[in-house]
Enzyme design. Structure first.
Site, PDB file in Angstrom:
ATOM      1  N   LYS A   5       0.848  -1.210   0.000  1.00 59.37           N
ATOM      2  CA  LYS A   5       0.000   0.000   0.000  1.00 59.37           C
ATOM      3  C   LYS A   5       0.878   1.252   0.000  1.00 59.37           C
ATOM      4  O   LYS A   5       0.646   2.179  -0.772  1.00 59.37           O
ATOM      5  CB  LYS A   5      -0.904   0.041   1.252  1.00 59.37           C
ATOM      6  CG  LYS A   5      -1.876  -1.100   1.379  1.00 59.37           C
ATOM      7  CD  LYS A   5      -2.781  -0.948   2.584  1.00 59.37           C
ATOM      8  CE  LYS A   5      -2.107  -1.062   3.933  1.00 59.37           C
ATOM      9  NZ  LYS A   5      -1.576  -2.390   4.282  1.00 59.37           N
ATOM     10  N   ARG A   9      -9.631   1.173   8.641  1.00 54.67           N
ATOM     11  CA  ARG A   9      -9.263  -0.220   8.868  1.00 54.67           C
ATOM     12  C   ARG A   9     -10.363  -0.986   9.598  1.00 54.67           C
ATOM     13  O   ARG A   9     -10.222  -2.173   9.858  1.00 54.67           O
ATOM     14  CB  ARG A   9      -8.013  -0.236   9.733  1.00 54.67           C
ATOM     15  CG  ARG A   9      -6.843  -0.983   9.162  1.00 54.67           C
ATOM     16  CD  ARG A   9      -5.730  -0.833  10.179  1.00 54.67           C
ATOM     17  NE  ARG A   9      -4.572  -1.598   9.907  1.00 54.67           N
ATOM     18  CZ  ARG A   9      -3.490  -1.110   9.317  1.00 54.67           C
ATOM     19  NH1 ARG A   9      -3.444   0.125   8.887  1.00 54.67           N
ATOM     20  NH2 ARG A   9      -2.438  -1.875   9.173  1.00 54.67           N
ATOM     21  N   ARG A  13      11.027  -6.520   5.000  1.00 53.97           N
ATOM     22  CA  ARG A  13      10.867  -5.058   4.994  1.00 53.97           C
ATOM     23  C   ARG A  13      11.894  -4.378   5.901  1.00 53.97           C
ATOM     24  O   ARG A  13      12.160  -4.822   7.013  1.00 53.97           O
ATOM     25  CB  ARG A  13       9.446  -4.742   5.475  1.00 53.97           C
ATOM     26  CG  ARG A  13       9.069  -3.312   5.368  1.00 53.97           C
ATOM     27  CD  ARG A  13       7.601  -3.126   5.215  1.00 53.97           C
ATOM     28  NE  ARG A  13       6.794  -3.724   6.276  1.00 53.97           N
ATOM     29  CZ  ARG A  13       5.462  -3.668   6.269  1.00 53.97           C
ATOM     30  NH1 ARG A  13       4.821  -3.100   5.273  1.00 53.97           N
ATOM     31  NH2 ARG A  13       4.771  -4.218   7.242  1.00 53.97           N
ATOM     32  N   ARG A  35      11.018  -3.070  11.460  1.00 53.17           N
ATOM     33  CA  ARG A  35       9.907  -2.693  12.345  1.00 53.17           C
ATOM     34  C   ARG A  35       9.716  -3.764  13.410  1.00 53.17           C
ATOM     35  O   ARG A  35       9.766  -4.958  13.099  1.00 53.17           O
ATOM     36  CB  ARG A  35       8.620  -2.574  11.518  1.00 53.17           C
ATOM     37  CG  ARG A  35       8.415  -1.220  10.929  1.00 53.17           C
ATOM     38  CD  ARG A  35       7.296  -1.196   9.919  1.00 53.17           C
ATOM     39  NE  ARG A  35       6.028  -1.765  10.394  1.00 53.17           N
ATOM     40  CZ  ARG A  35       4.881  -1.686   9.719  1.00 53.17           C
ATOM     41  NH1 ARG A  35       4.844  -1.075   8.552  1.00 53.17           N
ATOM     42  NH2 ARG A  35       3.781  -2.214  10.195  1.00 53.17           N
ATOM     43  N   ARG A  61      -1.412  -9.879  12.723  1.00 49.27           N
ATOM     44  CA  ARG A  61      -1.916  -8.731  11.949  1.00 49.27           C
ATOM     45  C   ARG A  61      -2.781  -9.206  10.783  1.00 49.27           C
ATOM     46  O   ARG A  61      -3.786  -8.587  10.439  1.00 49.27           O
ATOM     47  CB  ARG A  61      -0.747  -7.866  11.454  1.00 49.27           C
ATOM     48  CG  ARG A  61      -0.196  -6.978  12.566  1.00 49.27           C
ATOM     49  CD  ARG A  61       1.216  -6.517  12.317  1.00 49.27           C
ATOM     50  NE  ARG A  61       1.388  -5.812  11.074  1.00 49.27           N
ATOM     51  CZ  ARG A  61       2.553  -5.726  10.415  1.00 49.27           C
ATOM     52  NH1 ARG A  61       3.634  -6.335  10.881  1.00 49.27           N
ATOM     53  NH2 ARG A  61       2.639  -5.055   9.306  1.00 49.27           N
TER      54      ARG A  61
HETATM   55  P1  ADP Z   1       0.592  -2.742   7.921  1.00 46.08           P
HETATM   56  O1  ADP Z   1       1.902  -3.141   7.365  1.00 46.08           O
HETATM   57  O2  ADP Z   1       0.007  -3.793   8.829  1.00 46.08           O
HETATM   58  O3  ADP Z   1      -0.374  -2.283   6.885  1.00 46.08           O
HETATM   59  P2  ADP Z   1       0.734  -0.078   9.128  1.00 46.08           P
HETATM   60  O4  ADP Z   1       2.065   0.552   9.016  1.00 46.08           O
HETATM   61  O5  ADP Z   1      -0.368   0.437   8.292  1.00 46.08           O
HETATM   62  O6  ADP Z   1       0.952  -1.622   8.972  1.00 46.08           O
HETATM   63  O7  ADP Z   1       0.242   0.027  10.651  1.00 46.08           O
HETATM   64  C1  ADP Z   1       1.061  -0.368  11.736  1.00 46.08           C
HETATM   65  C2  ADP Z   1       0.214  -0.493  12.979  1.00 46.08           C
HETATM   66  O8  ADP Z   1      -0.362   0.796  13.302  1.00 46.08           O
HETATM   67  C3  ADP Z   1      -0.986  -1.420  12.859  1.00 46.08           C
HETATM   68  O9  ADP Z   1      -0.654  -2.787  13.094  1.00 46.08           O
HETATM   69  C4  ADP Z   1      -1.913  -0.859  13.941  1.00 46.08           C
HETATM   70  O10 ADP Z   1      -1.497  -1.243  15.238  1.00 46.08           O
HETATM   71  C5  ADP Z   1      -1.683   0.640  13.824  1.00 46.08           C
HETATM   72  N1  ADP Z   1      -2.633   1.259  12.880  1.00 46.08           N
HETATM   73  C6  ADP Z   1      -2.351   1.850  11.680  1.00 46.08           C
HETATM   74  N2  ADP Z   1      -3.463   2.302  11.086  1.00 46.08           N
HETATM   75  C7  ADP Z   1      -4.482   1.998  11.922  1.00 46.08           C
HETATM   76  C8  ADP Z   1      -5.895   2.193  11.874  1.00 46.08           C
HETATM   77  N3  ADP Z   1      -6.484   2.805  10.837  1.00 46.08           N
HETATM   78  N4  ADP Z   1      -6.625   1.741  12.918  1.00 46.08           N
HETATM   79  C9  ADP Z   1      -6.073   1.140  13.974  1.00 46.08           C
HETATM   80  N5  ADP Z   1      -4.757   0.907  14.094  1.00 46.08           N
HETATM   81  C10 ADP Z   1      -3.954   1.327  13.077  1.00 46.08           C
END
Ligand code: ADP
Length: 300
Positions: free
Chosen positions: A80, A157, A191, A235, A246
């Site tokens: 994404k 989300r 990553r 990360r 996740r």
């Molecule tokens: P991913 O690689 O899982 O898409 P992100 O970088 O988007 O990871 O998000 C990392 C973490 O930040 C998520 O696992 C969650 O804990 C938190 N997070 C990010 N966006 C949201 C959201 N819209 N609602 C709730 N938690 C979020």
């Protein structure tokens, strides 16, 4: 510029209903966490979303008169961030990733930091209230700088977040990126982030065979330039155990968001055929932006 792209985009069959929908009022978001699905403004409690996009009614009701407001959905590791940030450069709109906002807050010594660390490192979702506060702050700061339009990555989300967003602004298009689960895991484990410039890279070399009618897939590593090489970090939530959690949470809580936008005719499904060299041109084609990119490159 971006509006021109949107006009051409709206001729795509998958987007026609998005283009013809009635613009919604966004004067106020649903104000109570207990009654998230209502989009009617409440006078008794403060709005969750202090931000209100495109305050001029004429602009907000006409998607062709403003910059794009897009959302990227997809499992952890699908890409994404990679594709949303490329499109944001092409269309001249900010790429706003809520995961980045969470990580910024984590690295600060702010009061939320400890609380967030535990949630993120367990692969859980941050509460809707906290995430909306972070996003709202980011959107307001952007608006103060004159930003217009956005590509959201990692938000909404949950269905509740999608309903809240719908209460404050119009989303034009939702791109749902898809990739096999075994590839997602490899991508998350490979990553890396440059601790200095914050850019994302990937050291995994992916080469999985086709099976059960699914095509094989190859992706070259996305290696950093030499000056980032010594500053790479992983990360803390990109471990096998946390990625599994996740993914589970994605299927439970985020997949219903796909249905939310599918029902509105705004969802563009995109199966990634491989790495960036294969996927980027195909994505532009699916978005009807291939000519647009050529013209932009020629003008540069
Ligand atoms: P991913 O690689 O899982 O898409 P992100 O970088 O988007 O990871 O998000 C990392 C973490 O930040 C998520 O696992 C969650 O804990 C938190 N997070 C990010 N966006 C949201 C959201 N819209 N609602 C709730 N938690 C979020």
């Amino acid at each position: 510029m971006a509006a021109a792209a949107l006009i051409r985009l709206s001729s795509k069959p998958s987007l026609s209903s998005a283009a013809s929908r009635v613009a919604r009022c966004f004067a106020s978001a649903p104000t109570s966490q207990a009654a998230p699905s209502s989009s009617s403004p409440s006078s008794s409690s403060p709005p969750l979303f202090a931000f209100s996009a495109n305050p001029s009614p004429a602009r907000r009701e006409d998607p062709e008169a403003r910059n794009v407001q897009w959302v990227f959905l997809g499992c952890p590791g699908v890409g994404k961030g990679t594709y949303a940030s490329r499109l944001s450069v092409l269309l001249g709109v900010p790429h706003i990733a809520t995961g980045d906002l969470v990580r910024e807050e984590l690295s600060s010594s702010g009061p939320l930091s400890l609380q967030l660390k535990e949630i993120v490192n367990q692969g859980q979702l941050v509460s809707d209230e906290i995430i909306i506060r972070l996003l709202s702050k980011r959107l307001e700061a952007g608006e103060a700088k004159g930003e217009s339009g956005f590509i959201l990555d990692g938000f909404p989300r949950t269905t509740k977040q999608a309903e809240i967003l719908e209460g404050v602004t119009e989303i034009d298009l939702v791109v749902n990126l898809k990739l096999r689960e075994d590839v997602l895991m490899e991508k998350c484990l490979g990553r890396r982030i440059c601790s200095q410039c914050g850019k994302n890279f990937n050291v995994a070399s992916i080469n999985v065979k086709g099976e059960n009618g699914n095509p094989g897939i190859s992706m070259d590593p996305l290696l950093p330039p030499p000056h980032c090489m010594t500053k790479l970090i992983t990360r803390s939530d990109d471990t096998e155990e946390v990625v599994k959690e996740r993914l589970k949470i994605y299927y439970e809580k985020s997949q219903p968001v796909e249905d939310f936008y599918r029902r509105q005719g705004k969802l563009l499904e995109f199966d990634l055929p491989g790495g960036i060299p294969e996927s980027w041109p195909k994505l532009l084609e699916a978005l009807n932006l291939d000519d647009y990119e050529e013209k932009q490159s020629a003008a540069a």
